[in-house]
Design a protein around this motif. Structure first.
Motif, PDB file in Angstrom:
ATOM      1  N   ASP A 112     -69.282   0.548  -9.185  1.00 11.70           N
ATOM      2  CA  ASP A 112     -69.231  -0.005 -10.307  1.00 11.70           C
ATOM      3  C   ASP A 112     -69.755   0.374 -11.407  1.00 11.70           C
ATOM      4  OD1 ASP A 112     -69.482  -2.105 -12.064  1.00 11.70           O
ATOM      5  OD2 ASP A 112     -71.227  -3.523 -10.857  1.00 11.70           O
ATOM      6  N   PRO A 113     -68.547   0.645 -12.535  1.00 14.26           N
ATOM      7  CA  PRO A 113     -69.300   1.629 -14.102  1.00 14.26           C
ATOM      8  C   PRO A 113     -70.277   1.063 -14.396  1.00 14.26           C
ATOM      9  CG  PRO A 113     -66.521   0.764 -13.350  1.00 14.26           C
ATOM     10  CD  PRO A 113     -67.226   0.563 -12.469  1.00 14.26           C
ATOM     11  N   SER A 114     -70.229  -0.256 -14.143  1.00 15.31           N
ATOM     12  CA  SER A 114     -70.807  -1.072 -15.570  1.00 15.31           C
ATOM     13  C   SER A 114     -72.709  -1.394 -15.008  1.00 15.31           C
ATOM     14  CB  SER A 114     -70.735  -2.507 -15.494  1.00 15.31           C
ATOM     15  OG  SER A 114     -70.809  -3.401 -14.313  1.00 15.31           O
ATOM     16  N   ALA A 115     -72.795  -0.939 -13.320  1.00 15.68           N
ATOM     17  CA  ALA A 115     -73.884  -1.130 -12.689  1.00 15.68           C
ATOM     18  C   ALA A 115     -74.496  -0.144 -12.928  1.00 15.68           C
ATOM     19  CB  ALA A 115     -73.566  -1.359 -11.261  1.00 15.68           C
ATOM     20  N   ASP A 116     -76.176   0.335 -12.456  1.00 17.48           N
ATOM     21  CA  ASP A 116     -77.093   1.226 -12.600  1.00 17.48           C
ATOM     22  C   ASP A 116     -76.681   2.775 -12.662  1.00 17.48           C
ATOM     23  OD1 ASP A 116     -79.252   3.326 -12.295  1.00 17.48           O
ATOM     24  OD2 ASP A 116     -80.613   2.084 -11.113  1.00 17.48           O
ATOM     25  N   PRO A 117     -75.914   3.578 -13.001  1.00 21.31           N
ATOM     26  CA  PRO A 117     -75.980   5.141 -12.317  1.00 21.31           C
ATOM     27  C   PRO A 117     -76.505   5.732 -10.982  1.00 21.31           C
ATOM     28  CG  PRO A 117     -76.387   5.025 -14.186  1.00 21.31           C
ATOM     29  CD  PRO A 117     -76.811   3.961 -14.440  1.00 21.31           C
ATOM     30  N   GLY A 118     -77.145   5.130 -10.725  1.00 19.65           N
ATOM     31  CA  GLY A 118     -77.967   6.129  -9.898  1.00 19.65           C
ATOM     32  C   GLY A 118     -78.857   5.158  -8.740  1.00 19.65           C
ATOM     33  N   THR A 119     -78.020   4.255  -8.728  1.00 21.32           N
ATOM     34  CA  THR A 119     -77.502   3.378  -7.443  1.00 21.32           C
ATOM     35  C   THR A 119     -77.971   3.481  -6.407  1.00 21.32           C
ATOM     36  OG1 THR A 119     -77.343   0.824  -8.297  1.00 21.32           O
ATOM     37  CG2 THR A 119     -77.187   1.392  -6.337  1.00 21.32           C
ATOM     38  N   ALA A 149     -80.891  15.659  -5.642  1.00 25.53           N
ATOM     39  CA  ALA A 149     -82.191  16.535  -4.403  1.00 25.53           C
ATOM     40  C   ALA A 149     -83.298  15.043  -5.038  1.00 25.53           C
ATOM     41  CB  ALA A 149     -82.251  18.012  -5.166  1.00 25.53           C
ATOM     42  N   LEU A 150     -83.111  14.707  -6.478  1.00 24.81           N
ATOM     43  CA  LEU A 150     -83.515  14.279  -6.786  1.00 24.81           C
ATOM     44  C   LEU A 150     -84.562  12.937  -6.037  1.00 24.81           C
ATOM     45  CD1 LEU A 150     -85.821  14.476  -9.778  1.00 24.81           C
ATOM     46  CD2 LEU A 150     -83.938  13.135 -10.483  1.00 24.81           C
ATOM     47  N   TYR A 151     -83.379  12.125  -5.531  1.00 24.36           N
ATOM     48  CA  TYR A 151     -83.405  11.414  -4.824  1.00 24.36           C
ATOM     49  C   TYR A 151     -84.666  12.026  -2.813  1.00 24.36           C
ATOM     50  CZ  TYR A 151     -80.434   8.668  -7.492  1.00 24.36           C
ATOM     51  OH  TYR A 151     -79.300   8.518  -8.430  1.00 24.36           O
ATOM     52  N   ASP A 152     -84.392  13.169  -3.048  1.00 21.93           N
ATOM     53  CA  ASP A 152     -85.522  13.729  -2.183  1.00 21.93           C
ATOM     54  C   ASP A 152     -85.779  12.095  -0.718  1.00 21.93           C
ATOM     55  OD1 ASP A 152     -87.715  14.926  -0.909  1.00 21.93           O
ATOM     56  OD2 ASP A 152     -89.193  13.246  -1.414  1.00 21.93           O
ATOM     57  N   SER A 195     -79.558   8.605   5.764  1.00 18.36           N
ATOM     58  CA  SER A 195     -77.741   8.994   5.169  1.00 18.36           C
ATOM     59  C   SER A 195     -78.375   8.093   3.997  1.00 18.36           C
ATOM     60  CB  SER A 195     -77.149   8.682   6.230  1.00 18.36           C
ATOM     61  OG  SER A 195     -77.240   9.911   6.721  1.00 18.36           O
ATOM     62  N   TYR A 196     -78.460   8.710   2.918  1.00 19.29           N
ATOM     63  CA  TYR A 196     -77.668   7.729   2.193  1.00 19.29           C
ATOM     64  C   TYR A 196     -76.388   7.945   1.070  1.00 19.29           C
ATOM     65  CZ  TYR A 196     -82.349   6.550   2.433  1.00 19.29           C
ATOM     66  OH  TYR A 196     -83.630   5.400   3.270  1.00 19.29           O
ATOM     67  N   GLY A 197     -75.915   7.384   0.243  1.00 22.61           N
ATOM     68  CA  GLY A 197     -74.970   7.365  -0.756  1.00 22.61           C
ATOM     69  C   GLY A 197     -75.517   6.967  -2.403  1.00 22.61           C
ATOM     70  N   LEU A 198     -74.492   7.009  -3.039  1.00 25.03           N
ATOM     71  CA  LEU A 198     -74.639   6.970  -4.856  1.00 25.03           C
ATOM     72  C   LEU A 198     -72.977   6.440  -4.964  1.00 25.03           C
ATOM     73  CD1 LEU A 198     -76.719  10.317  -5.742  1.00 25.03           C
ATOM     74  CD2 LEU A 198     -77.242   8.104  -5.356  1.00 25.03           C
ATOM     75  N   PRO A 199     -73.177   5.513  -4.931  1.00 29.27           N
ATOM     76  CA  PRO A 199     -71.692   4.762  -5.440  1.00 29.27           C
ATOM     77  C   PRO A 199     -71.497   4.434  -6.392  1.00 29.27           C
ATOM     78  CG  PRO A 199     -73.490   2.590  -4.867  1.00 29.27           C
ATOM     79  CD  PRO A 199     -74.276   4.148  -4.609  1.00 29.27           C
ATOM     80  N   ASN A 200     -72.513   4.920  -7.483  1.00 27.81           N
ATOM     81  CA  ASN A 200     -71.743   4.902  -9.134  1.00 27.81           C
ATOM     82  C   ASN A 200     -71.586   6.255  -9.412  1.00 27.81           C
ATOM     83  OD1 ASN A 200     -71.428   2.344  -8.959  1.00 27.81           O
ATOM     84  ND2 ASN A 200     -73.733   2.110  -9.582  1.00 27.81           N
ATOM     85  N   TYR A 201     -72.228   7.487  -7.878  1.00 34.61           N
ATOM     86  CA  TYR A 201     -72.264   8.730  -8.778  1.00 34.61           C
ATOM     87  C   TYR A 201     -71.405   9.782  -8.450  1.00 34.61           C
ATOM     88  CZ  TYR A 201     -74.049  13.226  -9.802  1.00 34.61           C
ATOM     89  OH  TYR A 201     -74.776  15.233  -9.786  1.00 34.61           O
ATOM     90  N   LEU A 202     -69.975  10.014  -8.982  1.00 37.62           N
ATOM     91  CA  LEU A 202     -68.487  10.497  -8.359  1.00 37.62           C
ATOM     92  C   LEU A 202     -68.155  11.026  -8.955  1.00 37.62           C
ATOM     93  CD1 LEU A 202     -66.071   8.099 -10.223  1.00 37.62           C
ATOM     94  CD2 LEU A 202     -67.607   7.100  -8.094  1.00 37.62           C
ATOM     95  N   PRO A 245     -72.227  11.346  -2.784  1.00 40.80           N
ATOM     96  CA  PRO A 245     -72.108  10.753  -3.715  1.00 40.80           C
ATOM     97  C   PRO A 245     -70.661  10.376  -3.239  1.00 40.80           C
ATOM     98  CG  PRO A 245     -71.386  13.578  -4.611  1.00 40.80           C
ATOM     99  CD  PRO A 245     -72.329  13.268  -2.592  1.00 40.80           C
ATOM    100  N   ASN A 246     -70.246   9.496  -4.460  1.00 42.35           N
ATOM    101  CA  ASN A 246     -68.565   8.498  -4.055  1.00 42.35           C
ATOM    102  C   ASN A 246     -67.189   9.575  -4.603  1.00 42.35           C
ATOM    103  OD1 ASN A 246     -67.761   6.830  -2.482  1.00 42.35           O
ATOM    104  ND2 ASN A 246     -68.662   5.354  -4.563  1.00 42.35           N
TER     105      ASN A 246
END
Ligand code: GDP
Ligand code: MN
Length: 303
Positions: free
Chosen positions: A233-240, A162-165, A290-297, A171-172
């Motif tokens: 990408d686990p090394s990237a920004d988790p919030g991307t 929800a924070l992304y509004d 629509s959006y996705g969070l690639p680093n949120y599993l 999520p991925n």
């Protein structure tokens, strides 16, 4: 006291904000369920969004397997709803689905065969629509779609998304497995329906017969779309966050307003897309992104 003759709802006062708990926003959690997984339920109980703001809705097929899932779910629901007040959900609705052609239970391998995609996903679309249209009410702020076989997700899932509004966010969805090559526990991609469109896919769609559909993740039908699973990408920004054109339903937070505007899961080819991918397209035609969070599993069960 007698019920008032007319109940008014001021829809403009219904918020969907980045601070949903503070604003006491209600969340409808919807799960089509062919099988019951205890880990799904355990994680749902651990969700730390106030349970009195959460309504649960299920649709379960009327098959032998569905009967087992229904019985297992029923036991857990009764236990939770008669247990400590803070853990109880605002409501639980269970629909039994009696379609003309019940979707037969299929193994992971069987249901992922290309020729099974259209009937299977079309039946899933109808199940999702039935569930949505019977359970969403005038006070629903958010709809969280989560599949019954998503067995690992954090307790903060609702607040985190929800924070992304944004209108629609996924999520991925990955899967844990034992990697025989490295002889270690590992993770791999699962849900290919979260993607960014490609010129190739658009071209393929343009040349298709009216009722043909494009599906994702099949070598025999290469679309060259950008799959969100590949962006992990686990090394990237988790919030991307990335903008998507197609979404999956494994885990998906939707502002109720999007569904209220009429965005549903087409059981028929809609721009050559069906079910959840068709939903993202329909939402986009209604100007909801629509959006996705690639680093949120989140993790899908491994059959
Ligand atoms: P996949 O993981 O994309 O292959 O899809 P699944 O077969 O796991 O289905 C997605 C969700 O719908 C899961 O929660 C299933 O338990 C559920 N499901 C599968 N088949 C049916 C069905 O025939 N009816 C209903 N109501 N739910 C189903
Ligand atoms: Mn699944």
């Amino acid at each position: 006291a007698a019920a008032p003759p007319v109940v008014h709802y001021y829809m403009n006062n219904l918020t969907t904000s980045r601070t949903p708990i503070e604003n006491r926003e209600t969340v409808l959690v919807l799960t089509p369920m062919a099988r019951f997984y205890q880990e799904y339920w355990d994680n749902l109980l651990k969700v730390n969004y106030p349970h009195d703001l959460i309504a649960l809705g299920y649709i379960i097929p009327k098959t032998k397997e569905g009967n087992l899932a229904y019985a297992a779910l029923q036991v857990q629901v009764l236990k939770t709803q008669s247990g400590p007040k803070a853990k109880r959900f605002a409501s639980v609705t269970i629909l039994r689905q009696d379609t003309e052609t019940p979707l037969q239970s299929q193994s992971e391998q069987e249901r992922h065969k290309l020729e099974n995609q259209k009937p299977r996903r079309s039946a899933m679309a109808k199940a999702r629509n039935s569930l949505l249209f019977t359970t969403m009410g005038p006070t629903t702020s958010w709809v969280l779609w989560i599949d019954a076989d998503v067995i690992e997700f954090p307790p903060t899932l609702i607040q985190d998304l929800a924070l992304y509004d944004v209108p629609i966010i996924a999520p991925n969805c990955f899967q844990r497995f034992y990697n025989a090559d490295t002889k270690a526990n590992d993770i791999r991609e699962y849900d290919f329906n979260n993607w960014i469109d490609s010129p190739t896919a658009r071209d393929m769609a343009a040349k298709m017969a009216k009722d043909d559909i494009l599906v994702e993740g099949y070598g025999e039908m290469p679309t060259y779309r950008s799959l969100m699973t590949k962006m992990y990408d686990p090394s990237a920004d988790p919030g991307t966050k990335v903008k998507l054109d197609g979404v999956g339903g494994a885990t998906l937070l939707v502002k109720a307003e999007v569904h209220r505007d009429g965005a549903m899961f087409p059981a028929f080819p809609f721009y050559h897309l069906i079910e959840t991918e068709g939903f993202a397209k329909m939402a986009s035609r209604l100007n909801w992104e629509s959006y996705g969070l690639p680093n949120y599993l989140v993790f899908h069960y491994n059959e």
